[in-house]
Design an enzyme around this catalytic site. Structure first.
Site, PDB file in Angstrom:
ATOM      1  N   SER A 174       4.454   2.466   7.751  1.00 10.67           N
ATOM      2  CA  SER A 174       4.863   1.369   6.869  1.00 10.67           C
ATOM      3  C   SER A 174       5.626   1.000   6.233  1.00 10.67           C
ATOM      4  O   SER A 174       6.045   1.166   5.460  1.00 10.67           O
ATOM      5  CB  SER A 174       3.719   1.795   6.719  1.00 10.67           C
ATOM      6  OG  SER A 174       2.037   1.681   6.753  1.00 10.67           O
TER       7      SER A 174
ATOM      8  N   ASP B 213       0.002  -7.541   1.609  1.00 14.11           N
ATOM      9  CA  ASP B 213       0.203  -6.337   1.475  1.00 14.11           C
ATOM     10  C   ASP B 213       2.693  -6.180   0.976  1.00 14.11           C
ATOM     11  O   ASP B 213       2.831  -5.449   2.345  1.00 14.11           O
ATOM     12  CB  ASP B 213      -0.289  -5.252   2.871  1.00 14.11           C
ATOM     13  CG  ASP B 213      -0.278  -3.801   3.014  1.00 14.11           C
ATOM     14  OD1 ASP B 213       0.158  -3.655   1.122  1.00 14.11           O
ATOM     15  OD2 ASP B 213      -0.200  -3.587   3.308  1.00 14.11           O
TER      16      ASP B 213
ATOM     17  N   HIS C 183       0.697  -0.803   0.451  1.00 12.21           N
ATOM     18  CA  HIS C 183      -0.160   0.254  -0.338  1.00 12.21           C
ATOM     19  C   HIS C 183       0.640   1.374  -0.001  1.00 12.21           C
ATOM     20  O   HIS C 183       0.053   2.446  -0.285  1.00 12.21           O
ATOM     21  CB  HIS C 183      -0.597   0.212   0.890  1.00 12.21           C
ATOM     22  CG  HIS C 183      -0.569   0.684   3.136  1.00 12.21           C
ATOM     23  ND1 HIS C 183      -0.343  -0.494   3.457  1.00 12.21           N
ATOM     24  CD2 HIS C 183      -0.030   1.245   3.126  1.00 12.21           C
ATOM     25  CE1 HIS C 183       0.990  -0.412   4.568  1.00 12.21           C
ATOM     26  NE2 HIS C 183       0.914   1.462   4.625  1.00 12.21           N
TER      27      HIS C 183
END
Length: 476
Positions: free
Chosen positions: A219, A145, A111
């Site tokens: 992230s 992801d 993402h």
């Protein structure tokens, strides 16, 4: 005198006892670990082109009902050009990543880089010098992801290695390095709070939970053990929670990244069953001592489970000798194996365990279903603003969708109602106004006959294993 003598003896015993107590354990010093591992952590910046927002994005349905004259006013002063379209803008985002090889391979979250037009990687600037290089996406896996990038550097680069997340124990110290809120190379520490967390973000949730501070921008960054090995990839937070962060276990991530790095397609095992968790009543009815395993509701015809002898009503309790506690554990265990390999599946049947050998097939995702449909004619549901196509039989089987349901959304018109309620490409429409639909004609009929009359249509949507409703307002 006797009392004094007694007190002297008692004090002597206490002194001896206190000297035998172990010294209080000091908190660990993370400075050496941060210095050693920090240079391999990078800042990832992306840019992508997106259409500028106009007044209709802010006013929603109110904007739909303004008089034509006001629409022209908004078009003139709200940003639309002479061609009737809004100008494109550059949307930027930041994330983290880490090097896994001296020649420039970088792991991050999918993402962080999805749909990016350009990706720039900035290296550690702790020595006062920073370097930024362009990166290419080698491959990605949306369902877990994960993404793998590559930069071309002149010199050998520092890198990290994956550790064994299975041997990690709850309570062990961990270190997270990343770029929260764009703050370069921030180090936070905590412990492993839990393993095997399912936060319903995707079909393969199996997160490590930590209380090391993880925030937006972390992230894709590494979660390290005290040996400096990557045991997780920081990927998720809970907005309403404090001191709760989640990371993809290294044992899951390393296998997927290895496939991508070797130029292979990410593939997962598949047996072809519909399943549910076993509760207390089911366990009692089947004569089980405890509620565990995955109850087989239906065995798909001509799929690996059927060929291997699995029956409706079996409870899968183990795969290759590893206990299966619930449906999520079964999904993970099968997906972790390669298509074409043989798994020994233990089922509870007629009051006893039975071992079955099953040759695994390959699982398809919704994304691969979309790819397999290229070249087919797409049909528009113009009032909703969707381009859809019916699911093929093999797609329906592999996505576990009933034969009377399933329209794959291939495109969403950003100026139409569906886009305003967060309906996305790759979503699958199961029902419209609680009626199953598998053709665009059936969907359009419900939109015309019920939607226009009521002013809205309620769609049941399947997205990456999750099912929910979205209500699409329609202009009367």
């Amino acid at each position: 005198m006797a009392i004094q003598k007694y007190l002297i003896i008692l004090c002597s015993v206490l002194i001896v006892a206190l000297t035998q107590l172990p010294a209080a354990a000091a908190l660990p010093d993370f400075s050496e670990l941060a210095t050693k591992c920090g240079p391999a952590v990078v800042n990832i910046g992306t840019e992508r082109k997106t259409q500028a927002e106009g007044p209709e994005d802010f006013f929603g349905e109110m904007f739909r009902n303004v008089p034509p004259g006001f629409e022209r006013f908004f078009d003139q002063f709200g940003g639309k050009g002479h061609g009737g379209k809004r100008p494109q803008m550059k949307q930027k985002s930041l994330g983290s990543g880490f090097l896994i090889s001296a020649d420039g391979y970088i792991v991050t979250n999918n993402h962080v880089v999805a749909d990016a037009d350009t990706i720039h990687v900035t290296f550690d600037s702790s020595n006062g010098k920073s370097e930024t290089l362009s990166a290419d996406v080698i491959g990605s896996d949306e369902e877990t992801d994960l993404a793998l990038l590559k930069v071309n550097a002149k010199n050998r680069l520092p890198y990290l290695t994956f550790g064994n997340s299975d041997t990690l124990k709850v309570g062990e110290w961990l270190l997270a390095i990343g770029n929260p809120f764009g703050l370069d190379h921030t180090v936070t520490a905590g412990i492993l709070s839990a393993k095997g967390r399912n936060i319903r973000s995707g079909p393969f949730d199996n997160f490590l939970q930590t209380d090391a501070s993880i925030n937006p921008g972390n992230s894709g960054g590494p979660l390290l053990d005290m040996n400096g090995q990557v045991i997780g990839i920081n990927t998720a937070i809970i907005a309403s929670g404090q001191g709760i962060g989640f990371a993809i276990p290294s044992n899951m991530a390393s296998k997927i990244i290895a496939q991508i790095q070797q130029g292979k397609k990410v593939s997962r095992g598949w047996i072809g069953v519909n399943i549910q968790d076993v509760d207390d009543n089911i366990a009692k009815a089947l004569g089980m001592t405890a509620p565990k395993g995955a109850l087989v509701n239906d065995v798909m015809q001509n799929e690996p489970a059927a060929k291997g002898g699995v029956h409706d009503g079996d409870v899968i309790v183990a795969v290759d000798g590893k206990n299966i506690e619930n449906t999520s554990a079964l999904l993970l265990a099968i997906a972790d194996k390669s298509p074409g390999s043989v798994a020994v599946v233990t089922v509870w049947r007629d009051g006893k365990n039975l071992d079955l050998k099953i040759t695994l097939g390959e699982r398809k995702s919704a994304q691969s279903a979309k790819r397999s449909g290229k070249g087919q004619s797409l049909q528009d549901e113009s009032l909703l603003g969707l381009a859809v196509r019916p699911l093929q039989n093999d797609e329906r089987r592999e996505l576990k969708i009933n034969k009377n349901e399933g329209l794959l959304i291939v495109d969403v018109n950003p100026d139409k109602p569906a886009a305003q309620v967060d309906i996305r490409p790759d979503d699958i429409i199961l029902k419209a106004n609680l009626k199953a639909v598998n053709t665009v004609e059936a969907l359009s009929r419900i939109v015309r006959e019920e939607g226009e009359k009521r002013g809205a249509v309620m769609l049941q949507i399947e997205r990456r294993g999750e099912v929910f409703f979205r209500t699409v307002p329609l202009q009367k």
